[in-house]
Design a protein around this motif. Structure first.
Motif, mmCIF file in Angstrom:
data_model
loop_
_atom_site.group_PDB
_atom_site.id
_atom_site.type_symbol
_atom_site.label_atom_id
_atom_site.label_comp_id
_atom_site.label_asym_id
_atom_site.label_seq_id
_atom_site.Cartn_x
_atom_site.Cartn_y
_atom_site.Cartn_z
ATOM 1 N N MET A 17 -7.420 0.329 15.754
ATOM 2 C CA MET A 17 -7.239 1.029 14.381
ATOM 3 C C MET A 17 -6.404 0.242 13.640
ATOM 4 S SD MET A 17 -5.620 4.951 14.313
ATOM 5 C CE MET A 17 -4.662 5.518 12.874
ATOM 6 N N SER A 18 -6.360 0.283 12.335
ATOM 7 C CA SER A 18 -5.747 -0.420 11.358
ATOM 8 C C SER A 18 -4.573 0.434 10.731
ATOM 9 C CB SER A 18 -6.387 -1.143 10.593
ATOM 10 O OG SER A 18 -7.235 -0.567 9.473
ATOM 11 N N HIS A 19 -3.270 -0.085 10.308
ATOM 12 C CA HIS A 19 -2.307 0.626 9.570
ATOM 13 C C HIS A 19 -1.942 -0.285 8.288
ATOM 14 C CE1 HIS A 19 -1.625 2.437 13.548
ATOM 15 N NE2 HIS A 19 -2.046 1.608 14.032
ATOM 16 N N LEU A 20 -1.674 0.704 7.430
ATOM 17 C CA LEU A 20 -1.170 -0.061 6.096
ATOM 18 C C LEU A 20 0.449 -0.175 6.098
ATOM 19 C CD1 LEU A 20 -3.507 1.167 3.277
ATOM 20 C CD2 LEU A 20 -3.123 -1.202 4.140
ATOM 21 N N ILE A 21 1.161 -1.104 6.294
ATOM 22 C CA ILE A 21 2.505 -1.184 6.456
ATOM 23 C C ILE A 21 3.083 -2.017 5.180
ATOM 24 C CG2 ILE A 21 4.585 -2.085 7.702
ATOM 25 C CD1 ILE A 21 2.830 0.084 9.449
ATOM 26 N N PHE A 22 4.009 -1.108 4.660
ATOM 27 C CA PHE A 22 4.640 -1.900 3.340
ATOM 28 C C PHE A 22 5.925 -2.627 3.947
ATOM 29 C CE2 PHE A 22 8.261 -1.344 0.063
ATOM 30 C CZ PHE A 22 7.557 -2.088 -0.814
ATOM 31 N N VAL A 23 6.209 -3.938 3.577
ATOM 32 C CA VAL A 23 7.373 -4.719 4.012
ATOM 33 C C VAL A 23 8.145 -4.910 2.819
ATOM 34 C CG1 VAL A 23 6.277 -5.248 6.467
ATOM 35 C CG2 VAL A 23 6.158 -6.973 4.417
ATOM 36 N N VAL B 94 -2.317 3.526 -6.346
ATOM 37 C CA VAL B 94 -1.412 4.162 -5.270
ATOM 38 C C VAL B 94 -2.028 4.236 -4.021
ATOM 39 C CG1 VAL B 94 0.018 6.127 -4.671
ATOM 40 C CG2 VAL B 94 -0.119 5.348 -7.148
ATOM 41 N N TRP B 95 -1.243 3.353 -3.076
ATOM 42 C CA TRP B 95 -1.746 3.347 -1.824
ATOM 43 C C TRP B 95 -0.632 4.191 -0.884
ATOM 44 C CZ3 TRP B 95 -5.420 -0.291 -0.045
ATOM 45 C CH2 TRP B 95 -5.797 -1.367 -1.210
ATOM 46 N N ASP B 96 -1.293 4.755 0.206
ATOM 47 C CA ASP B 96 -0.566 5.413 1.219
ATOM 48 C C ASP B 96 -0.539 4.580 2.438
ATOM 49 O OD1 ASP B 96 -0.221 8.252 0.025
ATOM 50 O OD2 ASP B 96 -2.477 8.546 0.554
ATOM 51 N N CYS B 97 0.820 4.518 2.914
ATOM 52 C CA CYS B 97 1.073 3.400 3.944
ATOM 53 C C CYS B 97 2.258 3.957 4.918
ATOM 54 C CB CYS B 97 1.388 1.909 3.279
ATOM 55 S SG CYS B 97 2.671 1.961 2.294
ATOM 56 N N GLU B 98 2.661 3.020 5.465
ATOM 57 C CA GLU B 98 4.057 3.314 6.230
ATOM 58 C C GLU B 98 4.935 2.387 5.801
ATOM 59 O OE1 GLU B 98 3.222 5.816 10.220
ATOM 60 O OE2 GLU B 98 1.919 4.011 10.124
ATOM 61 N N VAL B 99 6.343 2.650 6.117
ATOM 62 C CA VAL B 99 7.333 1.943 6.104
ATOM 63 C C VAL B 99 8.454 1.844 7.252
ATOM 64 C CG1 VAL B 99 8.716 3.258 4.298
ATOM 65 C CG2 VAL B 99 8.970 0.854 4.207
ATOM 66 N N PRO C 35 5.873 7.774 6.579
ATOM 67 C CA PRO C 35 4.953 7.616 5.530
ATOM 68 C C PRO C 35 5.763 7.339 4.106
ATOM 69 C CG PRO C 35 4.636 9.533 6.518
ATOM 70 C CD PRO C 35 5.909 8.921 7.032
ATOM 71 N N LEU C 36 4.900 6.574 3.131
ATOM 72 C CA LEU C 36 5.346 6.245 1.912
ATOM 73 C C LEU C 36 4.196 5.980 1.039
ATOM 74 C CD1 LEU C 36 7.987 4.897 0.297
ATOM 75 C CD2 LEU C 36 7.102 2.691 0.994
#
Length: 141
Positions: free
Chosen positions: A1-7, A100-105, A90-91
């Motif tokens: 599974m892939s995840h979008l992560i904002f760093v 706009v992107w839904d991701c996590e942070v 979530p962010l």
């Protein structure tokens, strides 16, 4: 599974913990949709984004597509199991094209702002100049 992560800090390209980040970077710079406070805190001058929408300003960072193993490495680095540390939540972020992107942070616990010295902030971005503060503090002893 892939995840979008904002760093937004040391996991960004060119920063000291980027070697932990094995994700695929999406092109461009992204900004948080909400204004959020980003600080530099503690003896290690850590970037500390607090989940307090409406305070601070939109924060700049990078967006990565990360697999489960990569996410586990990031979770370990960010010590998400420790109280008063980071939590992955979530962010929404906005790309340069307006999408706009839904991701996590990784948000830092707001309580840390009372436990550790706050050196700078709120800031719109964590930069190499901010990262250099840690190196100067370590050199000074």
């Amino acid at each position: 599974m892939s995840h979008l992560i904002f760093v937004y800090g040391t996991l960004k390209q060119g920063f000291r913990n980027h070697h932990i980040n094995h994700g695929e970077r999406l092109p461009g710079v992204f900004h948080t949709v909400a204004a959020l406070p980003l600080y530099v805190v503690g003896p290690n001058h850590l970037p500390w984004l607090v989940n307090a929408p409406g305070q601070g300003e939109p924060v700049a960072g990078e967006l990565y597509r990360v697999d489960d193993a990569g996410l586990a490495r990031m979770d370990e680095l960010e010590q998400i199991e420790r109280p008063d540390w980071y939590r992955r939540q979530p962010l929404q972020v906005r790309g340069e094209d307006g999408r706009v992107w839904d991701c996590e942070v990784y948000f830092g616990a707001a309580s840390r702002l009372q436990l550790d010295p706050v050196h700078l902030g709120p800031l719109p971005a964590y930069t190499q100049a901010h990262a250099a503060l840690r190196e100067r503090a370590l050199a000074a002893g």
